[in-house]
Design a protein around this motif. Sequence first.
Motif, PDB file in Angstrom:
ATOM      1  N   MET A 135      -0.906 -15.420  11.020  1.00 58.09           N
ATOM      2  CA  MET A 135       0.153 -14.434  10.478  1.00 58.09           C
ATOM      3  C   MET A 135       1.525 -14.518  11.291  1.00 58.09           C
ATOM      4  O   MET A 135       2.536 -14.598  10.776  1.00 58.09           O
ATOM      5  CB  MET A 135      -0.527 -13.070  10.611  1.00 58.09           C
ATOM      6  N   LYS A 136       1.341 -14.460  12.524  1.00 51.51           N
ATOM      7  CA  LYS A 136       2.435 -14.318  13.539  1.00 51.51           C
ATOM      8  C   LYS A 136       3.089 -15.672  13.516  1.00 51.51           C
ATOM      9  O   LYS A 136       4.396 -15.511  13.222  1.00 51.51           O
ATOM     10  CB  LYS A 136       1.914 -14.052  15.019  1.00 51.51           C
ATOM     11  N   ILE A 137       2.509 -16.717  13.250  1.00 52.78           N
ATOM     12  CA  ILE A 137       3.198 -18.006  13.042  1.00 52.78           C
ATOM     13  C   ILE A 137       4.022 -18.068  12.029  1.00 52.78           C
ATOM     14  O   ILE A 137       5.121 -18.553  11.739  1.00 52.78           O
ATOM     15  CB  ILE A 137       2.295 -19.197  13.503  1.00 52.78           C
ATOM     16  N   ALA A 138       3.171 -17.734  10.980  1.00 49.06           N
ATOM     17  CA  ALA A 138       3.846 -17.680   9.395  1.00 49.06           C
ATOM     18  C   ALA A 138       5.175 -16.758   9.491  1.00 49.06           C
ATOM     19  O   ALA A 138       6.117 -17.101   8.785  1.00 49.06           O
ATOM     20  CB  ALA A 138       3.011 -17.283   8.450  1.00 49.06           C
ATOM     21  N   LYS A 139       5.083 -15.520   9.948  1.00 45.76           N
ATOM     22  CA  LYS A 139       6.377 -14.569   9.879  1.00 45.76           C
ATOM     23  C   LYS A 139       7.303 -15.306  10.583  1.00 45.76           C
ATOM     24  O   LYS A 139       8.597 -15.403  10.302  1.00 45.76           O
ATOM     25  CB  LYS A 139       5.754 -13.403  10.608  1.00 45.76           C
ATOM     26  N   GLU A 140       6.780 -16.035  11.823  1.00 44.14           N
ATOM     27  CA  GLU A 140       8.170 -16.471  12.782  1.00 44.14           C
ATOM     28  C   GLU A 140       8.650 -17.615  11.934  1.00 44.14           C
ATOM     29  O   GLU A 140      10.021 -17.771  11.937  1.00 44.14           O
ATOM     30  CB  GLU A 140       7.545 -17.063  13.980  1.00 44.14           C
ATOM     31  N   LEU A 141       8.107 -18.488  11.414  1.00 44.61           N
ATOM     32  CA  LEU A 141       8.436 -19.581  10.531  1.00 44.61           C
ATOM     33  C   LEU A 141       9.381 -19.118   9.382  1.00 44.61           C
ATOM     34  O   LEU A 141      10.222 -19.880   8.996  1.00 44.61           O
ATOM     35  CB  LEU A 141       7.583 -20.682   9.925  1.00 44.61           C
ATOM     36  N   LYS A 142       8.714 -18.078   8.707  1.00 42.62           N
ATOM     37  CA  LYS A 142       9.487 -17.897   7.477  1.00 42.62           C
ATOM     38  C   LYS A 142      11.061 -16.881   7.866  1.00 42.62           C
ATOM     39  O   LYS A 142      11.681 -17.056   7.214  1.00 42.62           O
ATOM     40  CB  LYS A 142       8.642 -16.563   6.732  1.00 42.62           C
TER      41      LYS A 142
END
Length: 180
Positions: free
Chosen positions: A1-8
């Motif tokens: 979730m954290k990685i996805a948010k950062e990438l988004k």
Amino acid sequence: MKIAKELKDTNIAEYLLYMWQLEDTLRAYGCDAERVEREYVSQFGLSAEERRAEARWLSDLCYMMREEGKLQSGHLQMNIGTLSLMTDLHLELLESPKHPYYSAAYYKALPFIVELRTRSGHTDAPELENCLECLYGVMLLRLQKKPISTETQEAVTHISKLLAMLADAWRKERDGDLEL
């Protein structure tokens, strides 16, 4: 979730590739939320609170995959929607006289995109989907330590440059700094 948010927030193309990888990872675990938490989430050394949040998010993704009939293949509607928005921006950039460098990068990548579309048989898919499929396929080849041809590497170079420019424009548009 954290990685996805950062990438988004930082690179929409990398975000979409990450989400595709996550879809495949969840499929590998049979979209079984308990198994995903036990065997996948547990590997990350998260705090109890972070682990619960990650497991809940992945459980929600598993639920969406079941509901959308994506247990064997395909992409979640939210990812298809993101790709559609990226395609809209891509077309706006191509039509805009204020972005000649983007157009130039596109026309350098176009022969590779045409070849990818022909080889894959996905001629009805958006061009950006073909581009992302190429990068995703190369990522899988690298993970398997398989060779990548010179021609494929050249395609990846041009496609990566195009997608990086699109991701930068996406971020600028989000921040209200993009002139079309």
